[in-house]
Design a protein around this motif. Structure first.
Motif, PDB file in Angstrom:
ATOM      1  N   HIS A 314      31.270  30.172  45.133  1.00 48.47           N
ATOM      2  CA  HIS A 314      30.481  31.225  44.502  1.00 48.47           C
ATOM      3  C   HIS A 314      31.361  32.462  44.421  1.00 48.47           C
ATOM      4  O   HIS A 314      31.669  33.093  45.445  1.00 48.47           O
ATOM      5  CB  HIS A 314      29.218  31.534  45.302  1.00 48.47           C
ATOM      6  CG  HIS A 314      28.479  32.750  44.832  1.00 48.47           C
ATOM      7  ND1 HIS A 314      27.893  32.827  43.583  1.00 48.47           N
ATOM      8  CD2 HIS A 314      28.256  33.956  45.440  1.00 48.47           C
ATOM      9  CE1 HIS A 314      27.338  34.016  43.436  1.00 48.47           C
ATOM     10  NE2 HIS A 314      27.541  34.730  44.546  1.00 48.47           N
ATOM     11  N   GLN A 315      31.813  32.761  43.212  1.00 47.83           N
ATOM     12  CA  GLN A 315      32.679  33.914  42.967  1.00 47.83           C
ATOM     13  C   GLN A 315      33.891  33.880  43.906  1.00 47.83           C
ATOM     14  O   GLN A 315      34.738  33.002  43.785  1.00 47.83           O
ATOM     15  CB  GLN A 315      31.860  35.196  43.095  1.00 47.83           C
ATOM     16  CG  GLN A 315      30.761  35.289  42.065  1.00 47.83           C
ATOM     17  CD  GLN A 315      29.927  36.542  42.165  1.00 47.83           C
ATOM     18  OE1 GLN A 315      30.144  37.399  43.028  1.00 47.83           O
ATOM     19  NE2 GLN A 315      28.934  36.665  41.299  1.00 47.83           N
ATOM     20  N   ALA A 316      33.987  34.770  44.871  1.00 45.10           N
ATOM     21  CA  ALA A 316      35.175  34.846  45.728  1.00 45.10           C
ATOM     22  C   ALA A 316      35.134  33.891  46.910  1.00 45.10           C
ATOM     23  O   ALA A 316      36.118  33.771  47.642  1.00 45.10           O
ATOM     24  CB  ALA A 316      35.333  36.279  46.251  1.00 45.10           C
ATOM     25  N   HIS A 317      34.043  33.198  47.101  1.00 42.13           N
ATOM     26  CA  HIS A 317      33.828  32.449  48.344  1.00 42.13           C
ATOM     27  C   HIS A 317      33.815  30.940  48.097  1.00 42.13           C
ATOM     28  O   HIS A 317      33.135  30.458  47.187  1.00 42.13           O
ATOM     29  CB  HIS A 317      32.505  32.874  48.983  1.00 42.13           C
ATOM     30  CG  HIS A 317      32.321  34.350  49.055  1.00 42.13           C
ATOM     31  ND1 HIS A 317      32.861  35.118  50.061  1.00 42.13           N
ATOM     32  CD2 HIS A 317      31.676  35.217  48.215  1.00 42.13           C
ATOM     33  CE1 HIS A 317      32.557  36.391  49.868  1.00 42.13           C
ATOM     34  NE2 HIS A 317      31.835  36.472  48.742  1.00 42.13           N
ATOM     35  N   VAL A 364      37.323  29.900  52.417  1.00 41.30           N
ATOM     36  CA  VAL A 364      38.377  30.653  51.734  1.00 41.30           C
ATOM     37  C   VAL A 364      37.753  31.835  51.007  1.00 41.30           C
ATOM     38  O   VAL A 364      36.735  31.689  50.326  1.00 41.30           O
ATOM     39  CB  VAL A 364      39.143  29.765  50.740  1.00 41.30           C
ATOM     40  CG1 VAL A 364      40.144  30.592  49.945  1.00 41.30           C
ATOM     41  CG2 VAL A 364      39.860  28.629  51.454  1.00 41.30           C
ATOM     42  N   LEU A 365      38.372  32.991  51.165  1.00 39.63           N
ATOM     43  CA  LEU A 365      37.954  34.210  50.478  1.00 39.63           C
ATOM     44  C   LEU A 365      39.069  34.636  49.539  1.00 39.63           C
ATOM     45  O   LEU A 365      40.187  34.923  49.971  1.00 39.63           O
ATOM     46  CB  LEU A 365      37.653  35.323  51.478  1.00 39.63           C
ATOM     47  CG  LEU A 365      37.336  36.711  50.894  1.00 39.63           C
ATOM     48  CD1 LEU A 365      36.062  36.664  50.051  1.00 39.63           C
ATOM     49  CD2 LEU A 365      37.214  37.746  52.008  1.00 39.63           C
ATOM     50  N   ASN A 366      38.781  34.663  48.233  1.00 36.75           N
ATOM     51  CA  ASN A 366      39.739  35.061  47.213  1.00 36.75           C
ATOM     52  C   ASN A 366      39.467  36.506  46.824  1.00 36.75           C
ATOM     53  O   ASN A 366      38.458  36.821  46.193  1.00 36.75           O
ATOM     54  CB  ASN A 366      39.621  34.144  46.000  1.00 36.75           C
ATOM     55  CG  ASN A 366      40.720  34.385  44.984  1.00 36.75           C
ATOM     56  OD1 ASN A 366      41.360  35.434  44.977  1.00 36.75           O
ATOM     57  ND2 ASN A 366      40.929  33.425  44.101  1.00 36.75           N
ATOM     58  N   MET A 367      40.384  37.390  47.207  1.00 35.09           N
ATOM     59  CA  MET A 367      40.149  38.820  47.007  1.00 35.09           C
ATOM     60  C   MET A 367      40.345  39.280  45.567  1.00 35.09           C
ATOM     61  O   MET A 367      40.151  40.464  45.278  1.00 35.09           O
ATOM     62  CB  MET A 367      41.076  39.609  47.938  1.00 35.09           C
ATOM     63  CG  MET A 367      40.768  39.426  49.413  1.00 35.09           C
ATOM     64  SD  MET A 367      39.111  39.999  49.844  1.00 35.09           S
ATOM     65  CE  MET A 367      39.292  41.770  49.591  1.00 35.09           C
ATOM     66  N   ALA A 368      40.707  38.384  44.665  1.00 36.74           N
ATOM     67  CA  ALA A 368      40.810  38.766  43.252  1.00 36.74           C
ATOM     68  C   ALA A 368      39.481  39.277  42.736  1.00 36.74           C
ATOM     69  O   ALA A 368      39.429  40.170  41.876  1.00 36.74           O
ATOM     70  CB  ALA A 368      41.278  37.576  42.419  1.00 36.74           C
ATOM     71  N   GLN A 369      38.386  38.711  43.265  1.00 38.99           N
ATOM     72  CA  GLN A 369      37.044  39.155  42.860  1.00 38.99           C
ATOM     73  C   GLN A 369      36.764  40.583  43.296  1.00 38.99           C
ATOM     74  O   GLN A 369      35.866  41.239  42.770  1.00 38.99           O
ATOM     75  CB  GLN A 369      35.993  38.220  43.459  1.00 38.99           C
ATOM     76  CG  GLN A 369      36.034  36.797  42.923  1.00 38.99           C
ATOM     77  CD  GLN A 369      35.393  36.699  41.544  1.00 38.99           C
ATOM     78  OE1 GLN A 369      34.627  37.560  41.143  1.00 38.99           O
ATOM     79  NE2 GLN A 369      35.733  35.644  40.821  1.00 38.99           N
ATOM     80  N   GLY A 371      39.199  42.970  43.316  1.00 38.71           N
ATOM     81  CA  GLY A 371      40.215  43.852  42.766  1.00 38.71           C
ATOM     82  C   GLY A 371      41.586  43.731  43.383  1.00 38.71           C
ATOM     83  O   GLY A 371      42.460  44.565  43.107  1.00 38.71           O
ATOM     84  N   VAL A 372      41.831  42.692  44.205  1.00 33.78           N
ATOM     85  CA  VAL A 372      43.149  42.503  44.802  1.00 33.78           C
ATOM     86  C   VAL A 372      43.628  41.090  44.480  1.00 33.78           C
ATOM     87  O   VAL A 372      43.609  40.197  45.340  1.00 33.78           O
ATOM     88  CB  VAL A 372      43.135  42.725  46.328  1.00 33.78           C
ATOM     89  CG1 VAL A 372      44.572  42.780  46.868  1.00 33.78           C
ATOM     90  CG2 VAL A 372      42.378  43.992  46.694  1.00 33.78           C
ATOM     91  N   PRO A 373      44.036  40.838  43.244  1.00 35.48           N
ATOM     92  CA  PRO A 373      44.486  39.482  42.897  1.00 35.48           C
ATOM     93  C   PRO A 373      45.711  39.084  43.707  1.00 35.48           C
ATOM     94  O   PRO A 373      46.586  39.907  43.990  1.00 35.48           O
ATOM     95  CB  PRO A 373      44.808  39.605  41.404  1.00 35.48           C
ATOM     96  CG  PRO A 373      45.045  41.066  41.168  1.00 35.48           C
ATOM     97  CD  PRO A 373      44.149  41.784  42.116  1.00 35.48           C
ATOM     98  N   ALA A 417      50.377  36.838  47.040  1.00 35.06           N
ATOM     99  CA  ALA A 417      51.377  36.563  46.020  1.00 35.06           C
ATOM    100  C   ALA A 417      51.471  37.770  45.097  1.00 35.06           C
ATOM    101  O   ALA A 417      50.460  38.226  44.548  1.00 35.06           O
ATOM    102  CB  ALA A 417      51.014  35.321  45.209  1.00 35.06           C
ATOM    103  N   VAL A 418      52.679  38.302  44.940  1.00 42.27           N
ATOM    104  CA  VAL A 418      52.898  39.469  44.088  1.00 42.27           C
ATOM    105  C   VAL A 418      52.616  39.074  42.640  1.00 42.27           C
ATOM    106  O   VAL A 418      53.090  38.048  42.153  1.00 42.27           O
ATOM    107  CB  VAL A 418      54.338  39.989  44.243  1.00 42.27           C
ATOM    108  CG1 VAL A 418      54.581  41.181  43.308  1.00 42.27           C
ATOM    109  CG2 VAL A 418      54.606  40.384  45.693  1.00 42.27           C
ATOM    110  N   GLN A 419      51.858  39.887  41.943  1.00 39.04           N
ATOM    111  CA  GLN A 419      51.369  39.530  40.613  1.00 39.04           C
ATOM    112  C   GLN A 419      52.251  40.012  39.466  1.00 39.04           C
ATOM    113  O   GLN A 419      52.180  39.467  38.364  1.00 39.04           O
ATOM    114  CB  GLN A 419      49.957  40.094  40.418  1.00 39.04           C
ATOM    115  CG  GLN A 419      48.952  39.617  41.460  1.00 39.04           C
ATOM    116  CD  GLN A 419      48.705  38.133  41.371  1.00 39.04           C
ATOM    117  OE1 GLN A 419      48.159  37.636  40.382  1.00 39.04           O
ATOM    118  NE2 GLN A 419      49.117  37.398  42.406  1.00 39.04           N
ATOM    119  N   SER A 420      53.076  40.999  39.688  1.00 43.03           N
ATOM    120  CA  SER A 420      53.874  41.548  38.592  1.00 43.03           C
ATOM    121  C   SER A 420      55.085  42.278  39.156  1.00 43.03           C
ATOM    122  O   SER A 420      55.214  42.456  40.375  1.00 43.03           O
ATOM    123  CB  SER A 420      53.039  42.497  37.718  1.00 43.03           C
ATOM    124  OG  SER A 420      52.556  43.584  38.500  1.00 43.03           O
TER     125      SER A 420
END
Length: 460
Positions: A314-317, A364-369, A371-373, A417-420
């Motif tokens: 569900h979204q970031a989770h 797992v928590l994906n912080m892209a949701q 604002g921290v991809p 992981a550095v995005q840019s």
């Protein structure tokens, strides 16, 4: 003990489910088998025109501590051997990879060469507690300060979308796969054919006679990960296919023959249902059948092992439950210096004891949701029970003292992981893992802290 794997295995097995998360509902549409409209070889630009020079450097640090009795040994300069409760390894591994382009024409030719180099940043015998597969040492445990080898060295021939590779190469199949959880990865010497003539169906064939270990300069014969006799074999061959019948379903079927060891068969499937922005269900199945063959250097083997994972996103989770079961009086075994264990509960421990059942709960928590991809957090707990080797009648595995053994493992970690920018795709991962075992369970009771930083680069 397999360390796909250690907590790196967690990143692979749990992270794989996160990869299925979609921004919109996963399509359940059937995908007919169709030939690719474009040929990779038809787009070849030339040997030098398509060449590239790239690589990566990895800073790999791990510290382990035995929670009960000492688990490791080291030699002092006077030759005396001493037990120790801790082990610490710190290595810088660098890969420089040259790949040519394919020559033009109906049949294209190319080559790939990769130089591997490792520098021991920690060189104290007592700390390293070698020899081990983390820091290269001499037989007395004295570390090799720095060393290099040709990790890859091959030539390739391509027709359309089918490529034949001859020489030292990297491979990733369910039973013969490179393992990359150290400063440098393993690789294999042999011949492999990969065919991708269809949009949703690929084929693999390969036969190999040597493995290039993660922490050795020379090539080695194949041996098993859990065998107690140290027997070796000269050849391992594999064949299989991957098929995507639906946009939401990916399957694979492989068979591998390890001469005079075993024949092993694999079926895997992964499916995603729903919309991760609301709720999606990610299902993963892995099944291995292993039977003895030839002169039976590993004794009689009749083993069925599988894992089934269900993950809700569900979204970031993402919350995942993974069940794994070994049906056999020996370990579920695989080749040493490979990642040929696609089971969901292959963590610091592989949870692969005779007749073992295990359950893992992971988050797992994906912080892209938020604002921290590129930033992720994970934690898990896994428990194994019912380990019973008392019915084993062979000599290849040390399991007959296992009667009702249990163990559990938990861990947490974070990765970024550095995005840019100039450091794009640079990754750093820190993990802490704890494993506790009953008296006869083979993995022991220990804690491990690990930090791995990988920086890719392009020169040409």
């Amino acid at each position: 003990m397999s360390i796909r794997t250690s907590t790196t295995a967690l990143a692979l097995s749990v992270g794989a489910f996160c990869a299925f998360a979609q921004a919109e509902p996963a399509s359940q549409d059937y995908m007919p088998i169709t030939l690719k409209s474009a040929s990779d070889q038809a787009q070849a630009t030339g040997f030098f025109e398509g060449q590239s020079l790239s690589g990566s450097t990895r800073n790999w640090y791990a510290r382990e501590h035995a929670a009960r009795g000492p688990l490791w040994r080291y030699y002092k300069s006077d030759g005396t051997r001493h037990d120790t409760h801790s082990r610490e390894n710190w290595v810088q591994g660098t890969i420089l990879n040259y790949s040519s382009g394919f020559t033009q024409g109906t049949i294209g030719f190319a080559t790939e060469v990769a130089a591997y180099n490792a520098v021991a940043l920690l060189r104290d015998r007592e700390s390293i507690a070698g020899p081990n597969n983390r820091t290269l040492t001499h037989s007395d445990g004295d570390p090799v300060d720095q060393w290099s080898k040709a990790g890859l060295a091959n030539v390739k021939a391509r027709i359309s979308n089918t490529t034949l590779t001859v020489g030292r190469q990297s491979l990733d199949t369910p039973m013969i796969a490179y393992i990359g959880n150290r400063a440098l990865p393993s690789s294999f010497q042999g011949v492999a054919l990969h065919s991708a003539e269809f949009d949703n169906l690929t084929f693999d064939l390969g036969t190999f006679d040597r493995v290039s270990p993660r922490t050795e300069q020379s090539l080695s014969k194949f041996r098993s990960e859990y065998g107690a006799l140290g027997v070796e074999t000269d050849r391992a061959s594999t064949a299989g296919l991957s098929y995507q019948p639906f946009k939401s379903l990916t399957t694979s079927l492989y068979a591998t023959r390890v001469d005079d060891f075993w024949n092993q068969y694999y079926f895997g499937a992964s499916h995603v249902l729903g919309d991760s922005s609301v709720l999606s269900l990610n299902t993963g199945l892995n099944y291995y059948k292993t039977v003895d063959t030839g002169s039976k250097k590993m004794g009689e083997i009749d083993n069925d092992t599988y894992s089934l994972s269900l993950g809700l996103t569900h979204q970031a989770h993402t919350l995942t439950a993974s069940w794994q079961q070994v049906n056999g009086n020996e370990y579920f075994d695989y080749l040493h210096e490979t990642n040929g264990i696609y089971l969901a509960n292959s963590l610091l421990s592989d949870f692969n004891g005779p007749n073992e059942k295990s359950l893992q709960i992971a988050y797992v928590l994906n912080m892209a949701q938020y604002g921290v991809p590129g930033l992720k957090f994970n934690l898990y707990n896994a428990r194994g029970w019912g380990i019973d080797g008392t019915h084993y009648r062979g000599t290849a595995y040390d399991v007959r003292g296992m009667d009702g053994e249990t163990h559990y493992e938990w861990g947490f970690g974070t990765s970024y992981a550095v995005q840019s920018g100039p450091l794009k795709d640079t990754s750093i991962r820190a993990t802490y893992t704890a494993h506790r075992a009953s008296q006869a369970q083979a993995d022991g009771s220990l804690d491990e802290f690990r930090v791995v930083t990988t920086i890719p680069f392009n020169i040409l």
